[in-house]
Design a protein around this motif. Sequence first.
Motif, short mmCIF file in Angstrom:
data_model
loop_
_atom_site.label_atom_id
_atom_site.label_comp_id
_atom_site.label_asym_id
_atom_site.label_seq_id
_atom_site.Cartn_x
_atom_site.Cartn_y
_atom_site.Cartn_z
N TYR A 59 -5.02 -0.92 -0.10
CA TYR A 59 -6.17 -1.60 -0.67
C TYR A 59 -7.48 -1.09 -0.07
CZ TYR A 59 -2.66 -4.90 -2.33
OH TYR A 59 -1.57 -5.46 -2.94
N ASP A 60 -8.55 -1.32 -0.82
CA ASP A 60 -9.90 -1.09 -0.31
C ASP A 60 -10.40 -2.40 0.30
OD1 ASP A 60 -10.08 1.57 -1.22
OD2 ASP A 60 -10.72 0.90 -3.22
N LEU A 61 -11.39 -2.31 1.16
CA LEU A 61 -11.91 -3.51 1.83
C LEU A 61 -12.40 -4.57 0.86
CD1 LEU A 61 -13.88 -2.04 4.88
CD2 LEU A 61 -11.68 -3.25 4.92
N ASP A 62 -12.92 -4.17 -0.28
CA ASP A 62 -13.45 -5.12 -1.26
C ASP A 62 -12.40 -5.64 -2.23
OD1 ASP A 62 -16.10 -5.17 -0.33
OD2 ASP A 62 -16.57 -3.32 -1.40
N THR A 80 -11.03 -11.18 0.34
CA THR A 80 -10.94 -9.72 0.26
C THR A 80 -10.15 -9.23 1.48
OG1 THR A 80 -12.96 -9.39 1.54
CG2 THR A 80 -13.20 -9.52 -0.88
N LEU A 81 -9.73 -7.97 1.40
CA LEU A 81 -9.07 -7.38 2.56
C LEU A 81 -10.00 -7.40 3.77
CD1 LEU A 81 -6.75 -5.88 3.94
CD2 LEU A 81 -7.75 -3.74 3.07
N ARG A 82 -11.27 -7.15 3.55
CA ARG A 82 -12.24 -7.18 4.67
C ARG A 82 -12.19 -8.54 5.37
NH1 ARG A 82 -16.17 -6.00 1.97
NH2 ARG A 82 -16.63 -3.87 2.62
N TRP A 83 -12.23 -9.62 4.59
CA TRP A 83 -12.22 -10.97 5.16
C TRP A 83 -10.93 -11.19 5.95
CZ3 TRP A 83 -9.54 -15.40 5.63
CH2 TRP A 83 -10.24 -16.53 6.03
N ILE A 84 -9.80 -10.79 5.36
CA ILE A 84 -8.51 -10.99 6.02
C ILE A 84 -8.44 -10.22 7.33
CG2 ILE A 84 -6.02 -10.51 5.83
CD1 ILE A 84 -6.28 -11.28 2.83
N GLU A 85 -8.88 -8.97 7.33
CA GLU A 85 -8.83 -8.19 8.57
C GLU A 85 -9.77 -8.75 9.63
OE1 GLU A 85 -7.11 -3.88 7.43
OE2 GLU A 85 -9.29 -4.02 7.42
N LEU A 86 -10.94 -9.20 9.23
CA LEU A 86 -11.85 -9.81 10.20
C LEU A 86 -11.31 -11.14 10.70
CD1 LEU A 86 -15.28 -8.90 8.59
CD2 LEU A 86 -14.33 -8.02 10.75
N HIS A 87 -10.72 -11.93 9.81
CA HIS A 87 -10.11 -13.19 10.23
C HIS A 87 -8.97 -12.92 11.21
CE1 HIS A 87 -8.35 -17.12 10.36
NE2 HIS A 87 -7.21 -16.61 9.92
N MET A 133 -2.48 -11.13 0.84
CA MET A 133 -3.11 -9.90 0.32
C MET A 133 -2.25 -9.24 -0.75
SD MET A 133 -5.89 -8.21 0.60
CE MET A 133 -6.22 -7.10 -0.76
N ASP A 134 -0.97 -9.09 -0.49
CA ASP A 134 -0.09 -8.33 -1.39
C ASP A 134 0.56 -9.20 -2.46
OD1 ASP A 134 0.49 -5.62 -1.82
OD2 ASP A 134 2.43 -5.75 -0.82
N GLY A 135 0.51 -10.53 -2.29
CA GLY A 135 1.09 -11.43 -3.29
C GLY A 135 2.61 -11.50 -3.25
N GLU A 136 3.21 -11.04 -2.16
CA GLU A 136 4.67 -11.08 -2.02
C GLU A 136 5.13 -12.53 -1.89
OE1 GLU A 136 8.04 -9.34 1.07
OE2 GLU A 136 6.04 -8.42 1.06
N VAL A 137 6.26 -12.85 -2.49
CA VAL A 137 6.82 -14.20 -2.39
C VAL A 137 8.02 -14.18 -1.46
CG1 VAL A 137 5.98 -14.96 -4.65
CG2 VAL A 137 8.22 -13.88 -4.46
N ASP A 138 8.32 -15.34 -0.92
CA ASP A 138 9.47 -15.51 -0.03
C ASP A 138 9.41 -14.65 1.23
OD1 ASP A 138 10.57 -17.44 -1.75
OD2 ASP A 138 11.54 -15.88 -2.96
N VAL A 139 8.22 -14.46 1.76
CA VAL A 139 8.08 -13.75 3.04
C VAL A 139 8.61 -14.69 4.12
CG1 VAL A 139 6.42 -12.78 4.68
CG2 VAL A 139 6.10 -12.44 2.21
N PRO A 140 9.49 -14.20 4.98
CA PRO A 140 10.06 -15.08 6.00
C PRO A 140 8.99 -15.65 6.94
CG PRO A 140 10.86 -12.81 6.27
CD PRO A 140 9.96 -12.83 5.09
N ALA A 141 9.14 -16.92 7.26
CA ALA A 141 8.26 -17.59 8.22
C ALA A 141 9.09 -18.62 8.97
CB ALA A 141 7.09 -18.27 7.50
N GLY A 201 -17.48 4.87 14.25
CA GLY A 201 -16.67 5.00 13.05
C GLY A 201 -17.31 4.33 11.86
N GLY A 202 -16.71 4.55 10.72
CA GLY A 202 -17.13 3.85 9.52
C GLY A 202 -16.67 2.40 9.57
N GLU A 203 -17.05 1.64 8.56
CA GLU A 203 -16.75 0.21 8.56
C GLU A 203 -15.25 -0.06 8.66
OE1 GLU A 203 -17.54 -3.86 5.99
OE2 GLU A 203 -17.66 -1.94 4.96
#
Length: 167
Positions: free
Chosen positions: A121-124, A135-142, A73-81, A14-16
């Motif tokens: 989003y794009d990976l970059d 970046t999204l790439r970093w987050i997905e790899l993490h 990534m999305d900048g949402e506030v008050d995400v439940p945790a 597959g692609g990256e």
Amino acid sequence: MADWADRPQPPERGGERETIEGFLDFQRASIVWKARGLSDELAAKPLLASITTVSGIIRHLADVERSWFRTDMDGEVDVPARWTEEDPDGEWRVSAADSLDGIIADYEAACQESRDVAARYDLDDVCRGNGQRFTLRWIELHMTEETARHLGHIDILRELLDGRTGE
């Protein structure tokens, strides 16, 4: 346990993006595959000096998915945790009264929320939260690393709990 081959397989050519997301989804599915079949009591049973349990790991991963994708990534506030400043280990605290099926359903919902965010989003693309550091790439790899690391913990716990092993 369900057949290990039922998990989504990452593409061999597959692609990256397809490859990164394929490996992340494989790890996510492996978490669920490893936990299925445990009773609520066994999934919440601590075997270590820490409060680490199968159920606690999965709740932790659900919160981490939401934090990295929705908050960072999305900048949402008050995400439940479940963690707080007063209880930084809140998501790890489970008991035999907590339904493993419910915990898995919440984890699967969190993973779908993450996929939905990533699709925009794009990976970059740089994240909107967390100081716009990643970046999204970093987050997905993490998240692949984080999920795989905890999958190893579940693998060991499962073997200690009922002797089940598998890829």
